[in-house]
Design a protein around this motif. Structure first.
Motif, PDB file in Angstrom:
ATOM      1  N   THR A 182       0.846  -1.185   0.000  1.00 46.72           N
ATOM      2  CA  THR A 182       0.000   0.000   0.000  1.00 46.72           C
ATOM      3  C   THR A 182       0.889   1.245   0.000  1.00 46.72           C
ATOM      4  OG1 THR A 182      -0.071   0.179   2.413  1.00 46.72           O
ATOM      5  CG2 THR A 182      -1.706  -1.263   1.360  1.00 46.72           C
ATOM      6  N   GLU A 183       0.290   2.413  -0.130  1.00 42.38           N
ATOM      7  CA  GLU A 183       1.068   3.649  -0.089  1.00 42.38           C
ATOM      8  C   GLU A 183       1.734   3.825   1.264  1.00 42.38           C
ATOM      9  OE1 GLU A 183       1.920   5.740  -2.544  1.00 42.38           O
ATOM     10  OE2 GLU A 183       0.978   4.181  -3.792  1.00 42.38           O
ATOM     11  N   GLN A 184       1.040   3.446   2.332  1.00 46.90           N
ATOM     12  CA  GLN A 184       1.648   3.526   3.662  1.00 46.90           C
ATOM     13  C   GLN A 184       2.847   2.592   3.768  1.00 46.90           C
ATOM     14  OE1 GLN A 184       1.359   5.583   6.121  1.00 46.90           O
ATOM     15  NE2 GLN A 184       2.811   4.462   7.411  1.00 46.90           N
ATOM     16  N   ASP A 185       2.743   1.404   3.198  1.00 44.10           N
ATOM     17  CA  ASP A 185       3.868   0.470   3.192  1.00 44.10           C
ATOM     18  C   ASP A 185       5.062   1.075   2.449  1.00 44.10           C
ATOM     19  OD1 ASP A 185       2.235  -1.369   4.479  1.00 44.10           O
ATOM     20  OD2 ASP A 185       1.695  -2.413   2.628  1.00 44.10           O
ATOM     21  N   LYS A 186       4.800   1.706   1.327  1.00 40.77           N
ATOM     22  CA  LYS A 186       5.879   2.321   0.546  1.00 40.77           C
ATOM     23  C   LYS A 186       6.532   3.464   1.309  1.00 40.77           C
ATOM     24  CE  LYS A 186       3.800   1.012  -3.878  1.00 40.77           C
ATOM     25  NZ  LYS A 186       3.114   1.491  -5.114  1.00 40.77           N
ATOM     26  N   ASN A 187       5.751   4.170   2.114  1.00 39.52           N
ATOM     27  CA  ASN A 187       6.317   5.234   2.949  1.00 39.52           C
ATOM     28  C   ASN A 187       7.309   4.673   3.961  1.00 39.52           C
ATOM     29  OD1 ASN A 187       4.846   7.256   1.657  1.00 39.52           O
ATOM     30  ND2 ASN A 187       3.181   7.183   3.149  1.00 39.52           N
ATOM     31  N   ILE A 188       7.003   3.480   4.494  1.00 44.09           N
ATOM     32  CA  ILE A 188       7.938   2.826   5.406  1.00 44.09           C
ATOM     33  C   ILE A 188       9.256   2.535   4.699  1.00 44.09           C
ATOM     34  CG2 ILE A 188       8.370   0.705   6.726  1.00 44.09           C
ATOM     35  CD1 ILE A 188       5.377   0.621   7.348  1.00 44.09           C
ATOM     36  N   LEU A 189       9.173   1.989   3.495  1.00 42.20           N
ATOM     37  CA  LEU A 189      10.386   1.652   2.755  1.00 42.20           C
ATOM     38  C   LEU A 189      11.206   2.906   2.450  1.00 42.20           C
ATOM     39  CD1 LEU A 189       9.052  -1.017   0.216  1.00 42.20           C
ATOM     40  CD2 LEU A 189      10.075  -1.378   2.465  1.00 42.20           C
ATOM     41  N   LYS A 190      10.540   3.989   2.052  1.00 38.62           N
ATOM     42  CA  LYS A 190      11.250   5.233   1.728  1.00 38.62           C
ATOM     43  C   LYS A 190      11.959   5.808   2.943  1.00 38.62           C
ATOM     44  CE  LYS A 190       8.022   6.445  -1.984  1.00 38.62           C
ATOM     45  NZ  LYS A 190       6.914   7.356  -2.399  1.00 38.62           N
ATOM     46  N   ALA A 191      11.330   5.667   4.115  1.00 37.67           N
ATOM     47  CA  ALA A 191      11.942   6.188   5.334  1.00 37.67           C
ATOM     48  C   ALA A 191      13.077   5.295   5.820  1.00 37.67           C
ATOM     49  CB  ALA A 191      10.887   6.318   6.430  1.00 37.67           C
ATOM     50  N   LEU A 192      12.957   4.000   5.601  1.00 38.38           N
ATOM     51  CA  LEU A 192      13.910   3.036   6.158  1.00 38.38           C
ATOM     52  C   LEU A 192      15.175   2.914   5.323  1.00 38.38           C
ATOM     53  CD1 LEU A 192      14.569   0.808   8.221  1.00 38.38           C
ATOM     54  CD2 LEU A 192      13.194  -0.771   6.834  1.00 38.38           C
ATOM     55  N   PHE A 193      15.029   2.940   4.004  1.00 36.99           N
ATOM     56  CA  PHE A 193      16.164   2.643   3.127  1.00 36.99           C
ATOM     57  C   PHE A 193      16.623   3.881   2.357  1.00 36.99           C
ATOM     58  CE2 PHE A 193      13.769  -1.387   3.484  1.00 36.99           C
ATOM     59  CZ  PHE A 193      14.764  -2.167   4.062  1.00 36.99           C
ATOM     60  N   GLN A 194      17.935   4.039   2.272  1.00 35.15           N
ATOM     61  CA  GLN A 194      18.507   5.185   1.567  1.00 35.15           C
ATOM     62  C   GLN A 194      18.642   4.946   0.067  1.00 35.15           C
ATOM     63  OE1 GLN A 194      19.167   8.045   3.345  1.00 35.15           O
ATOM     64  NE2 GLN A 194      18.203   6.878   4.988  1.00 35.15           N
ATOM     65  N   ASP A 195      18.875   3.708  -0.319  1.00 34.63           N
ATOM     66  CA  ASP A 195      19.198   3.405  -1.720  1.00 34.63           C
ATOM     67  C   ASP A 195      18.185   2.410  -2.268  1.00 34.63           C
ATOM     68  OD1 ASP A 195      20.344   3.077  -4.172  1.00 34.63           O
ATOM     69  OD2 ASP A 195      22.210   2.188  -3.459  1.00 34.63           O
ATOM     70  N   TYR A 196      17.208   2.911  -3.017  1.00 28.96           N
ATOM     71  CA  TYR A 196      16.229   2.021  -3.631  1.00 28.96           C
ATOM     72  C   TYR A 196      15.793   2.616  -4.967  1.00 28.96           C
ATOM     73  CZ  TYR A 196      12.547   5.280  -2.274  1.00 28.96           C
ATOM     74  OH  TYR A 196      11.775   6.399  -2.145  1.00 28.96           O
ATOM     75  N   LYS A 197      15.290   1.748  -5.831  1.00 26.24           N
ATOM     76  CA  LYS A 197      14.792   2.225  -7.119  1.00 26.24           C
ATOM     77  C   LYS A 197      13.532   1.456  -7.482  1.00 26.24           C
ATOM     78  CE  LYS A 197      17.825  -0.817  -9.860  1.00 26.24           C
ATOM     79  NZ  LYS A 197      18.882  -0.869 -10.899  1.00 26.24           N
ATOM     80  N   THR A 198      12.691   2.097  -8.273  1.00 26.41           N
ATOM     81  CA  THR A 198      11.440   1.491  -8.723  1.00 26.41           C
ATOM     82  C   THR A 198      11.481   1.309 -10.222  1.00 26.41           C
ATOM     83  OG1 THR A 198      10.226   2.541  -6.915  1.00 26.41           O
ATOM     84  CG2 THR A 198       8.935   1.718  -8.759  1.00 26.41           C
ATOM     85  N   GLU A 199      11.252   0.094 -10.657  1.00 26.38           N
ATOM     86  CA  GLU A 199      11.175  -0.213 -12.088  1.00 26.38           C
ATOM     87  C   GLU A 199       9.904  -1.024 -12.316  1.00 26.38           C
ATOM     88  OE1 GLU A 199      14.641  -2.182 -13.494  1.00 26.38           O
ATOM     89  OE2 GLU A 199      15.983  -0.495 -13.126  1.00 26.38           O
ATOM     90  N   GLY A 200       8.954  -0.408 -12.995  1.00 22.62           N
ATOM     91  CA  GLY A 200       7.677  -1.088 -13.212  1.00 22.62           C
ATOM     92  C   GLY A 200       7.008  -1.390 -11.884  1.00 22.62           C
ATOM     93  N   GLU A 201       6.750  -2.662 -11.626  1.00 17.37           N
ATOM     94  CA  GLU A 201       6.078  -3.076 -10.399  1.00 17.37           C
ATOM     95  C   GLU A 201       7.040  -3.695  -9.393  1.00 17.37           C
ATOM     96  OE1 GLU A 201       2.917  -5.612 -11.811  1.00 17.37           O
ATOM     97  OE2 GLU A 201       1.537  -3.897 -11.861  1.00 17.37           O
ATOM     98  N   THR A 202       8.329  -3.374  -9.515  1.00 12.74           N
ATOM     99  CA  THR A 202       9.345  -3.907  -8.611  1.00 12.74           C
ATOM    100  C   THR A 202      10.103  -2.772  -7.930  1.00 12.74           C
ATOM    101  OG1 THR A 202       9.644  -5.898  -9.956  1.00 12.74           O
ATOM    102  CG2 THR A 202      11.408  -5.344  -8.428  1.00 12.74           C
ATOM    103  N   ILE A 203      10.246  -2.877  -6.618  1.00 11.76           N
ATOM    104  CA  ILE A 203      11.083  -1.965  -5.843  1.00 11.76           C
ATOM    105  C   ILE A 203      12.314  -2.741  -5.413  1.00 11.76           C
ATOM    106  CG2 ILE A 203      11.267  -0.585  -3.739  1.00 11.76           C
ATOM    107  CD1 ILE A 203       8.245  -0.157  -3.881  1.00 11.76           C
ATOM    108  N   THR A 204      13.490  -2.225  -5.754  1.00 15.50           N
ATOM    109  CA  THR A 204      14.743  -2.895  -5.429  1.00 15.50           C
ATOM    110  C   THR A 204      15.535  -2.040  -4.455  1.00 15.50           C
ATOM    111  OG1 THR A 204      14.813  -3.917  -7.627  1.00 15.50           O
ATOM    112  CG2 THR A 204      16.856  -3.893  -6.361  1.00 15.50           C
TER     113      THR A 204
END
Length: 248
Positions: A182-204
């Motif tokens: 969910t959007e709230q879940d994605k907010n957790i990932l953005k706050a927790l991790f410094q280095d991530y990227k989104t490609e299509g339906e995958t967050i790495t």
């Protein structure tokens, strides 16, 4: 930050069935399920993989015998599979404050304690944990962990035996999580991790030597890819419920 261990709710056969135990060992993962910690309310067995591990948990009583209350309740409601994803951090207090600044409802860092022997004795583990919120759809949560000092780390590592290093399987390379964020879940990932990227339906998410991937899917499952330098064991796989362990 690095992947430290995965807490997995399991049924009794994972710790007791001889044929299943041999399946684990055939992957190149030495497994002695009787050696893990426990009380009258829970039993833990570990699969040690280099400096990382699986913590396989069976709950034996209604109150969990000192195990985490919310995880015990989830187990009693039928949850099996990944329940807790531990990330080792260098400064848990700084990581906690950063998450608070991002409005993430994270628990304050504190030592893990559990009571045993009819609640007469208490054991405090030599590390602090800080729990992030559960994801809203995918049924697990991240938590941060920091050992008290290098002496504590050396003390813990001496108990990480038998270890798959003996079979040239040296650690966890990647964890792939399939499911819906969910959007709230994605907010957790953005706050927790410094280095991530989104490609299509995958967050790495790129850690120092490891990767965590979230792949959009209607069905939830988890794949754990191991650093296997053993040609005889390479490409071997093992399934524990919806968790798949893969040598690569």
């Amino acid at each position: 930050m690095k992947i430290d261990h995965l807490v997995v709710n399991v049924d009794s056969f994972v710790q007791e069935d001889k044929s299943f135990i041999e399946k684990v060992r055939s992957l190149g993962l030495p497994y002695e399920p009787k050696w893990g910690k426990g009380t009258k309310g829970f039993k833990v067995s570990n699969i040690w993989i280099g400096n990382e591990y699986f913590e396989l948990v069976k709950i034996k009583s209604n109150d969990g015998g000192g195990w985490l209350e919310n995880w015990t309740k989830d187990y009693q409601r039928g949850h099996r599979g990944l329940i807790g994803f531990a990330l080792e951090v260098d400064d848990i207090e700084a990581a906690y404050q950063n998450l608070i600044r991002h409005n993430i409802q994270v628990s304050p860092p504190k030592p893990l304690r559990f009571r045993w022997f009819f609640n007469l004795l208490s054991k405090t583990m030599p590390w602090k944990n800080s729990n992030l919120p559960k994801f809203e759809v995918i049924p697990f949560q991240f938590f941060l962990q920091q050992l008290n000092d290098e002496k504590s780390k050396a003390f813990m590592q001496q108990y990480m035996v038998p270890n798959s290093r003996e079979k040239n399987i040296n650690g966890i390379l990647e964890v792939k999580i399939y499911g819906t964020l969910t959007e709230q879940d994605k907010n957790i990932l953005k706050a927790l991790f410094q280095d991530y990227k989104t490609e299509g339906e995958t967050i790495t998410i790129a850690l120092e030597k490891q990767t965590i991937s979230f792949v959009e899917s209607k069905e939830h499952s988890v794949e754990v890819i191991l650093d296997c330098k053993n040609e005889e064991k390479s490409t071997n796989q093992l399934e524990i419920g919806n968790l798949k362990i893969i040598n690569s």
